[in-house]
Design an enzyme around this catalytic site. Sequence first.
Site, PDB file in Angstrom:
ATOM      1  NE  ARG A 108      53.748  56.927  34.849  1.00  0.00           N
ATOM      2  CZ  ARG A 108      52.472  57.106  34.293  1.00  0.00           C
ATOM      3  NH1 ARG A 108      52.014  58.325  34.307  1.00  0.00           N
ATOM      4  NH2 ARG A 108      52.082  56.142  33.957  1.00  0.00           N
ATOM      5  CB  SER A 176      48.180  49.608  36.531  1.00  0.00           C
ATOM      6  OG  SER A 176      48.898  50.724  37.099  1.00  0.00           O
ATOM      7  CG  ASP A 229      46.273  52.216  36.514  1.00  0.00           C
ATOM      8  OD1 ASP A 229      45.026  51.342  36.881  1.00  0.00           O
ATOM      9  OD2 ASP A 229      46.574  51.978  35.477  1.00  0.00           O
TER      10      ASP A 229
HETATM   11  C1  BGC Z   1      44.534  46.144  34.472  1.00  0.00           C
HETATM   12  C2  BGC Z   1      43.837  47.061  35.525  1.00  0.00           C
HETATM   13  C3  BGC Z   1      44.340  48.408  35.108  1.00  0.00           C
HETATM   14  C4  BGC Z   1      44.458  48.831  33.654  1.00  0.00           C
HETATM   15  C5  BGC Z   1      44.943  50.111  33.156  1.00  0.00           C
HETATM   16  C6  BGC Z   1      44.438  46.551  33.144  1.00  0.00           C
HETATM   17  O1  BGC Z   1      44.856  45.642  32.383  1.00  0.00           O
HETATM   18  O2  BGC Z   1      43.740  45.003  34.593  1.00  0.00           O
HETATM   19  O3  BGC Z   1      44.039  47.013  36.817  1.00  0.00           O
HETATM   20  O4  BGC Z   1      43.605  49.514  35.839  1.00  0.00           O
HETATM   21  O5  BGC Z   1      44.948  47.681  32.928  1.00  0.00           O
HETATM   22  O6  BGC Z   1      46.149  50.411  33.503  1.00  0.00           O
END
Ligand code: BGC
Length: 498
Positions: A108, A176, A229
Site C-alpha cells: 500500500r 511488518s 504494522d
Molecule cells: C510479523 C510481524 C507483523 C505481523 C502482522 C508477523 O509475521 O513478524 O512483525 O506485525 O506478521 O503483519
Amino acid sequence: MGRVAVGLAVTVAVAACAVAAVVVGRRVKSRRKWRKVVNVLRELEEGCDTPVGRLKQVVDAMAVEMHAGLASEGGSKLKMLLTFVDNLPNGTERGTYYALHLGGTNFRVLRVHLNGQRSSVLEHDVERQPIPEHLMTSTSEELFDFIASSLKEFIAKEGDGSNISTNRRELGFTFSFPVKQMSVSSGILIKWTKGFSVVNMVGRDVAACLQEALARKGLDVHVAALVNDTVGTLALGHYHDPDTVAAIIIGTGTNACYLERIDAIIKCQGLLTASGRMVVNMEWGNFWSSHLPRTSYDIDLDAESPNPNDQGFEKMISGMYLGDIVRRVILRMSMESDMFELISPKLKIPFILRTPLMAAMHEDNSPDLREVARILKEVFEIPEVPMKARKIVVKVCDVVTRRAARLAAAGIVGILKKIGRDGSGGITGGRGRSNTKMRRTVVAIEGGLYSSYSLFSEYLHEALNEILGEEIAKHVIIKVTEDGSGIGTALLAASYSS
Ligand code: BGC
C-alpha cells in the site's frame, strides 16, 4: 413348474443374493470408511479444544513470557522489541505525509493530510496492489526498487505528472516484520516471516535500504519513521481514542504491540523517555507455550514450512496458515475414506486453499452448501461432493477457526493481564484488588481475519467474555482501524520528522 423353470428361478435367486451381498458389502465398507472420516473429525475437535481453563493457562503463559522477554535479550520466544515510539500522535500534527506498507498480501501507498486538529476522519488517499509473488523471494534491490517506483508513480499522479513537487517529502515505512530498532527511523531485519525470504536482507537496516532505493529513483523523500504494522495501528487507534493501550494485527500474519512503562523494560536499564513509556512490539507470532493445543497437522505444517520451529502462535492463528490446516485435514479424510470418491492430487498442494475461500465455505448459509461445493470444485477439482461431505468440510473450517480466534483472545487478555487491565490487578503486583477499578480499555485491531470473517470475530469476542467474565469484558473495547497501520505510520512520520 418344469425343471428348466426351477433351475432358472434358482439361478436368478442366487444372482439376486449375490448382487445384494455385494451392495450390502459395499455399504458396510463405505460406512466403515465414513466412520473413519468422523473419527478424524472427532480427533481434530479434541486436539483443537480450547476450554476456558486452557485459555486461562495461555493467558498466564503470555503474561509470564512478556515479563521474561522484557527482562533480558533472548529471555523468551517473545522478542518484546523496543520501538523508540514514546509519544503517540495527539492531533496537533500538520502537513502532508506519506506511508508505504509492506508485509501483508497487499502493498500500500498512502498520503495523509493533517490540519493540526484531531479529526474523526483523516483525509487520506490510498493505493493498494497485490505484492508480485516473485518479489517475495527476490533480491533486496528488486524489492526496494519496486517499492520506490510505486511511490514515484503515486506522487506523479498528484499533478499531471510533469510538475512533481521538488520539496522534500516525509514518509513513514510500515514494515511488518521483526526489526531490531536502533531509533524510530532505523532498524535491522531480524528474520523474514509470512513466506518472504528476500536474500541478503537479514541484518541490514531496512530504512537505509529504502532510502537508497528512493535516491536511485531520484525521489527527494525522507524516511522519518520505520514502524511495525501493529505500532502504526496503535498510533491511529490512540489518535482517535486515547484509551487505546494495545494493537493487534490478525491478517496474513499476527502480532501485537502495547504501551509499556519504561521502568518495566528491564533489559534496557537507563533508557529514559519524556513520557516514561514506550511502545513495545511483542512479535507474539513467535509465542510458544506447552498449553497451546497442537495437532499433528500443525506439526506437519510447521515442519514443511520455510521457517520450522518459528512463529508457532502465528501458524495456529493467522490467515496465511488457517486454509492450509484445513487442507491437511481434508486430505487425511479423503485418504482414509472415499469421501470424495477419488483423492484429488490438488489436495496435496500446500497453501492451495487460501483462507478467504475457507472462510467463504465456513460462512456458506445456503441450504445445500452450494458455495462449499463450488469452492471444492474450483480449488481441488473435486466434481460432485455429497452433502454429508460438504457438512464435514464446514465443520473442519469451524474447528480450525474457532481455535485460532480463541487463542488470539487469550493473547489479548495476556497483554491486559501484564499491564493490569484484566480486572485482576495484573501479575506485576503492587496494585491491590481494591484500587484496580477496571478502566475503559481499548485495543485497536486490524487485519482481514477479524474485519472480514464474522465467525472469527464472534468467536474472539465469545472467548474474551468467557475469560474475563462479562462484567470486566464490558470495559474492553476492540476497535477496528481500517488502514490504521498505514495512516498511523504517516502520523508517526509527522510526529517524528521534526
Ligand atoms: C510479523 C510481524 C507483523 C505481523 C502482522 C508477523 O509475521 O513478524 O512483525 O506485525 O506478521 O503483519
